[in-house]
Scaffold this motif. Structure first.
Motif, PDB file in Angstrom:
ATOM      1  N   LEU A 185       0.835  -1.199   0.000  1.00 39.90           N
ATOM      2  CA  LEU A 185       0.000   0.000   0.000  1.00 39.90           C
ATOM      3  C   LEU A 185       0.875   1.256   0.000  1.00 39.90           C
ATOM      4  CD1 LEU A 185      -2.830   1.230   0.123  1.00 39.90           C
ATOM      5  CD2 LEU A 185      -2.720   1.051   2.613  1.00 39.90           C
ATOM      6  N   VAL A 235       2.212   1.704  -3.478  1.00 41.02           N
ATOM      7  CA  VAL A 235       1.179   2.217  -4.381  1.00 41.02           C
ATOM      8  C   VAL A 235       0.984   3.714  -4.155  1.00 41.02           C
ATOM      9  CG1 VAL A 235      -1.312   2.154  -4.853  1.00 41.02           C
ATOM     10  CG2 VAL A 235      -0.021   0.026  -4.721  1.00 41.02           C
ATOM     11  N   LEU A 236       0.966   4.135  -2.899  1.00 39.18           N
ATOM     12  CA  LEU A 236       0.817   5.563  -2.603  1.00 39.18           C
ATOM     13  C   LEU A 236       2.015   6.365  -3.112  1.00 39.18           C
ATOM     14  CD1 LEU A 236      -0.734   5.441   0.983  1.00 39.18           C
ATOM     15  CD2 LEU A 236      -1.872   6.088  -1.140  1.00 39.18           C
ATOM     16  N   GLU A 257      -5.274   3.739  -8.240  1.00 43.60           N
ATOM     17  CA  GLU A 257      -6.329   3.965  -7.248  1.00 43.60           C
ATOM     18  C   GLU A 257      -7.132   2.695  -7.020  1.00 43.60           C
ATOM     19  OE1 GLU A 257      -9.013   5.613  -4.530  1.00 43.60           O
ATOM     20  OE2 GLU A 257      -6.975   6.143  -5.091  1.00 43.60           O
ATOM     21  N   ARG A 282      -5.013   0.549  -4.917  1.00 46.29           N
ATOM     22  CA  ARG A 282      -5.003   1.055  -3.547  1.00 46.29           C
ATOM     23  C   ARG A 282      -6.265   0.636  -2.801  1.00 46.29           C
ATOM     24  NH1 ARG A 282      -7.541   4.030  -0.343  1.00 46.29           N
ATOM     25  NH2 ARG A 282      -8.932   4.756  -1.961  1.00 46.29           N
ATOM     26  N   LEU A 330      -7.714   5.338   3.876  1.00 44.34           N
ATOM     27  CA  LEU A 330      -6.360   5.297   4.422  1.00 44.34           C
ATOM     28  C   LEU A 330      -6.384   5.427   5.945  1.00 44.34           C
ATOM     29  CD1 LEU A 330      -4.282   7.347   1.838  1.00 44.34           C
ATOM     30  CD2 LEU A 330      -4.265   4.895   2.220  1.00 44.34           C
ATOM     31  N   LYS A 361      -0.131  10.094   2.773  1.00 49.14           N
ATOM     32  CA  LYS A 361      -1.470  10.660   2.638  1.00 49.14           C
ATOM     33  C   LYS A 361      -1.398  12.183   2.546  1.00 49.14           C
ATOM     34  CE  LYS A 361      -5.676  10.922   5.435  1.00 49.14           C
ATOM     35  NZ  LYS A 361      -6.287  10.432   6.693  1.00 49.14           N
TER      36      LYS A 361
END
Length: 158
Positions: free
Chosen positions: A6, A9-10, A57, A60, A75, A94
């Protein structure tokens, strides 16, 4: 655990948004130069980045569901189920992503205003080139006129 995936990916989403912001800045210059061919090329390139962001996305969202077990996990939900170190990384990612999205949104609003102003200029130019008739309703040609009746530019009797 899918927390490292994750975070990756972010990170990818952050980089894609940064590249998209760079394109938005280029778009501003292209609009100012009135380069329509350049704008077409840039829009095609921009669509590739948007498609990649949409793919990331979806990934995610899938990873967030796997991590939390919730169907519509955010998140913030993910931060509740990971270790403290991963929680800090997720929070930082984030915040970075939110800042980049805000920056991109502002640049796109500027581009939209520039395009709108260009369109207004084109419409004004078109109006000047073909003026509207003085009277919107029909009136008899000899009514309301003083002097000679109106003559056409072309003599139809010749």
């Amino acid at each position: 655990m899918s927390a490292p995936k994750l975070i990756d990916v972010l990170d990818t989403m952050n980089r894609l948004h940064e590249m998209l912001y760079t394109l938005a800045e280029k778009k501003t210059d292209i609009i100012k130069q009135n380069d329509m061919n350049g704008l077409d090329q840039l829009l095609k390139e921009e669509q590739k980045y948007v498609a990649a962001i949409n793919t990331m996305e979806k990934e995610r969202q899938q990873l967030a569901v796997e991590l939390t077990g919730k169907a519509d996990a955010t998140l913030t939900d993910c931060q509740e189920v990971v270790t403290e170190q991963e929680k800090l990384k997720l929070q930082a990612m984030k915040e970075q992503l939110a800042a980049k999205v805000t920056k991109l949104k502002e640049q796109n609003e500027l581009n939209q205003q520039l395009i709108y102003q260009s369109l207004q200029f084109v419409n004004m130019s078109m109006s000047l080139m073909r003026p509207q008739p003085e009277h919107a309703t029909y009136s008899h040609p000899t009514q309301g006129q003083t002097g000679q009746p109106k003559r056409s530019m072309f003599d139809s009797q010749a």
